[in-house]
Design a protein around this motif. Structure first.
Motif, PDB file in Angstrom:
ATOM      1  N   PHE A  89       0.833  -1.197   0.000  1.00  0.00           N
ATOM      2  CA  PHE A  89       0.000   0.000   0.000  1.00  0.00           C
ATOM      3  C   PHE A  89       0.868   1.248   0.000  1.00  0.00           C
ATOM      4  N   HIS A  90       0.231   2.388  -0.219  1.00  0.00           N
ATOM      5  CA  HIS A  90       0.921   3.681  -0.218  1.00  0.00           C
ATOM      6  C   HIS A  90       1.229   4.087   1.229  1.00  0.00           C
ATOM      7  N   LYS A  91       2.346   4.750   1.423  1.00  0.00           N
ATOM      8  CA  LYS A  91       2.771   5.113   2.775  1.00  0.00           C
ATOM      9  C   LYS A  91       1.808   6.058   3.490  1.00  0.00           C
ATOM     10  N   LYS A  92       0.860   6.667   2.758  1.00  0.00           N
ATOM     11  CA  LYS A  92      -0.121   7.547   3.390  1.00  0.00           C
ATOM     12  C   LYS A  92      -0.992   6.790   4.389  1.00  0.00           C
ATOM     13  N   HIS A  93      -1.068   5.455   4.240  1.00  0.00           N
ATOM     14  CA  HIS A  93      -1.887   4.645   5.146  1.00  0.00           C
ATOM     15  C   HIS A  93      -1.142   4.250   6.420  1.00  0.00           C
ATOM     16  N   LEU A  94       0.148   4.520   6.489  1.00  0.00           N
ATOM     17  CA  LEU A  94       0.935   4.086   7.641  1.00  0.00           C
ATOM     18  C   LEU A  94       0.412   4.626   8.980  1.00  0.00           C
ATOM     19  N   PRO A  95       0.050   5.908   9.081  1.00  0.00           N
ATOM     20  CA  PRO A  95      -0.427   6.402  10.382  1.00  0.00           C
ATOM     21  C   PRO A  95      -1.595   5.604  10.946  1.00  0.00           C
ATOM     22  N   LYS A  96      -2.598   5.336  10.127  1.00  0.00           N
ATOM     23  CA  LYS A  96      -3.750   4.570  10.618  1.00  0.00           C
ATOM     24  C   LYS A  96      -3.341   3.150  10.982  1.00  0.00           C
ATOM     25  N   VAL A  97      -2.564   2.518  10.118  1.00  0.00           N
ATOM     26  CA  VAL A  97      -2.160   1.136  10.365  1.00  0.00           C
ATOM     27  C   VAL A  97      -1.385   1.029  11.676  1.00  0.00           C
ATOM     28  N   ARG A 123      13.151  -1.479   7.724  1.00  0.00           N
ATOM     29  CA  ARG A 123      12.099  -2.374   8.214  1.00  0.00           C
ATOM     30  C   ARG A 123      11.711  -2.044   9.648  1.00  0.00           C
ATOM     31  N   VAL A 124      10.404  -2.062   9.877  1.00  0.00           N
ATOM     32  CA  VAL A 124       9.835  -2.016  11.215  1.00  0.00           C
ATOM     33  C   VAL A 124       9.290  -3.410  11.503  1.00  0.00           C
ATOM     34  N   THR A 125       9.665  -3.985  12.645  1.00  0.00           N
ATOM     35  CA  THR A 125       9.224  -5.332  13.004  1.00  0.00           C
ATOM     36  C   THR A 125       8.347  -5.275  14.245  1.00  0.00           C
ATOM     37  N   LEU A 126       7.156  -5.834  14.123  1.00  0.00           N
ATOM     38  CA  LEU A 126       6.194  -5.865  15.225  1.00  0.00           C
ATOM     39  C   LEU A 126       5.965  -7.310  15.656  1.00  0.00           C
ATOM     40  N   VAL A 127       5.866  -7.522  16.961  1.00  0.00           N
ATOM     41  CA  VAL A 127       5.712  -8.867  17.518  1.00  0.00           C
ATOM     42  C   VAL A 127       4.424  -8.922  18.330  1.00  0.00           C
ATOM     43  N   SER A 128       3.578  -9.907  18.033  1.00  0.00           N
ATOM     44  CA  SER A 128       2.283 -10.027  18.700  1.00  0.00           C
ATOM     45  C   SER A 128       2.432 -10.214  20.207  1.00  0.00           C
ATOM     46  N   LEU A 129       1.527  -9.623  20.944  1.00  0.00           N
ATOM     47  CA  LEU A 129       1.507  -9.782  22.399  1.00  0.00           C
ATOM     48  C   LEU A 129       0.954 -11.137  22.815  1.00  0.00           C
ATOM     49  N   VAL A 130       0.201 -11.785  21.943  1.00  0.00           N
ATOM     50  CA  VAL A 130      -0.495 -13.009  22.356  1.00  0.00           C
ATOM     51  C   VAL A 130      -0.249 -14.209  21.452  1.00  0.00           C
ATOM     52  N   ASN A 131       0.055 -13.989  20.188  1.00  0.00           N
ATOM     53  CA  ASN A 131       0.187 -15.095  19.246  1.00  0.00           C
ATOM     54  C   ASN A 131       1.612 -15.262  18.752  1.00  0.00           C
ATOM     55  N   GLU A 132       1.887 -16.426  18.160  1.00  0.00           N
ATOM     56  CA  GLU A 132       3.194 -16.664  17.559  1.00  0.00           C
ATOM     57  C   GLU A 132       3.174 -16.077  16.148  1.00  0.00           C
ATOM     58  N   GLU A 133       3.338 -14.783  16.087  1.00  0.00           N
ATOM     59  CA  GLU A 133       3.315 -14.097  14.802  1.00  0.00           C
ATOM     60  C   GLU A 133       4.056 -12.780  14.906  1.00  0.00           C
ATOM     61  N   LEU A 176       7.129  -4.286   8.240  1.00  0.00           N
ATOM     62  CA  LEU A 176       6.718  -3.223   7.327  1.00  0.00           C
ATOM     63  C   LEU A 176       7.984  -2.662   6.691  1.00  0.00           C
ATOM     64  N   ASP A 177       8.134  -2.841   5.387  1.00  0.00           N
ATOM     65  CA  ASP A 177       9.332  -2.430   4.667  1.00  0.00           C
ATOM     66  C   ASP A 177       9.066  -1.159   3.864  1.00  0.00           C
ATOM     67  N   ILE A 178       9.966  -0.197   4.001  1.00  0.00           N
ATOM     68  CA  ILE A 178       9.835   1.086   3.316  1.00  0.00           C
ATOM     69  C   ILE A 178      11.170   1.444   2.654  1.00  0.00           C
ATOM     70  N   GLU A 199       9.783   5.047  -3.371  1.00  0.00           N
ATOM     71  CA  GLU A 199       9.689   5.913  -2.201  1.00  0.00           C
ATOM     72  C   GLU A 199       8.387   5.744  -1.418  1.00  0.00           C
ATOM     73  N   ASP A 200       7.267   5.609  -2.102  1.00  0.00           N
ATOM     74  CA  ASP A 200       5.964   5.626  -1.438  1.00  0.00           C
ATOM     75  C   ASP A 200       5.392   4.242  -1.155  1.00  0.00           C
ATOM     76  N   LEU A 201       6.123   3.217  -1.521  1.00  0.00           N
ATOM     77  CA  LEU A 201       5.618   1.851  -1.380  1.00  0.00           C
ATOM     78  C   LEU A 201       5.910   1.298   0.012  1.00  0.00           C
ATOM     79  N   VAL A 202       4.896   0.667   0.613  1.00  0.00           N
ATOM     80  CA  VAL A 202       5.072  -0.083   1.855  1.00  0.00           C
ATOM     81  C   VAL A 202       4.741  -1.540   1.553  1.00  0.00           C
ATOM     82  N   ILE A 203       5.662  -2.432   1.894  1.00  0.00           N
ATOM     83  CA  ILE A 203       5.432  -3.868   1.745  1.00  0.00           C
ATOM     84  C   ILE A 203       5.307  -4.466   3.143  1.00  0.00           C
ATOM     85  N   VAL A 204       4.173  -5.081   3.401  1.00  0.00           N
ATOM     86  CA  VAL A 204       3.899  -5.665   4.713  1.00  0.00           C
ATOM     87  C   VAL A 204       3.895  -7.181   4.580  1.00  0.00           C
TER      88      VAL A 204
END
Length: 248
Positions: free
Chosen positions: A34-42, A155-165, A169-171, A185-190
């Motif tokens: 998705f476009h990086k404009k969606h990053l704040p909400k995500v 890369r931003v790496t997020l780790v679940s609080l409850v699940n093995e997942e 997020l690559d920019i 520049e504007d691409l985010v790969i999740v």
């Protein structure tokens, strides 16, 4: 402080030493773009469900990859031709953690991804006897391989609080070749990495509200197609159009 940094600082941290339980070297991957404009909400909607990997006070990590393929580009063509059992080979440098690995990624016909790796002292495009032996375990003859593509991203790496997942997020994805280079520049790969596929995880609902659906994409194949127009790439045309539209 930038707006992006403020978003990342909302997350509780997790250290690299705590990541053993979510290495997920055998997993199911689900990707989105998705476009990086969606990053704040995500990021705002994810921060109560995940911790963020922090290395040496950095919450954004830098990666550098060098991909290998055969003279006839077997790995690229296997992916392009829809082969379900396929392989990718790369050397990856993790900048902040100051480590480097030779990595073999295999995907099977059940949609599972396995990753095996061997630590290196640095980028070593000329394979040693040890790395040749490592590759032989996966039916790959190092003599047949050549370095064909390099890329970099953050890369931003997020780790679940409850699940093995975990979620990555690559920019700032960029490619460099002998005669050309470019950046999305504007691409985010999740990438959502799970021990077993679970559509009930928060990410699915958040992205669904933005009309963003799972999307299969390979950084290696997209880079090769973009840098080498002479390659067979009919199967990637739609993906390239979508990526270029997002990136403007």
């Amino acid at each position: 402080m930038s707006e992006f940094s403020k978003l990342l600082n909302q997350f509780a941290p997790i250290e690299l030493s705590e990541m053993k339980d979510v290495e997920l070297m055998n997993r199911v991957d689900t990707k989105f773009i998705f476009h990086k404009k969606h990053l704040p909400k995500v990021l705002n909607d994810l921060n109560t469900h995940y911790r963020i990997l922090e290395i040496k006070s950095n919450r954004v990590s830098s990666y550098k990859n060098l991909y290998f393929d055969t003279e006839k580009l077997k790995f690229y063509n296997d992916h392009h031709n829809g082969k379900t059992n396929r392989i990718k080979i790369r050397i990856r440098r993790y900048i902040e953690s100051e480590v480097c690995y030779l990595e073999v990624k295999q995907k099977n016909n059940k949609g599972r991804t396995t990753k095996k790796r061997m630590q290196l002292s640095d980028f070593e495009p000329n394979f040693s006897s040890d790395t040749e032996e490592f590759l032989n375990q996966y039916g790959v003859n190092a003599v047949d391989l050549n370095p064909v593509l390099s890329n970099e991203f953050q890369r931003v790496t997020l780790v679940s609080l409850v699940n093995e997942e975990r979620i990555t997020l690559d920019i700032g994805l960029s490619y460099k070749g002998d005669i050309s280079s470019f950046t999305y520049e504007d691409l985010v790969i999740v990438e959502l990495k799970q021990a077993a596929f679970d559509r009930s995880c928060p990410l699915f609902n958040i992205l669904k509200s933005l009309h963003i659906n799972p999307y299969r994409i390979s950084k290696y194949c997209i880079g090769m197609a973009a840098m080498h127009k002479e390659l067979k790439q009919n199967a990637f045309k739609e993906k390239m159009l979508k990526i270029n539209k997002i990136s403007g």
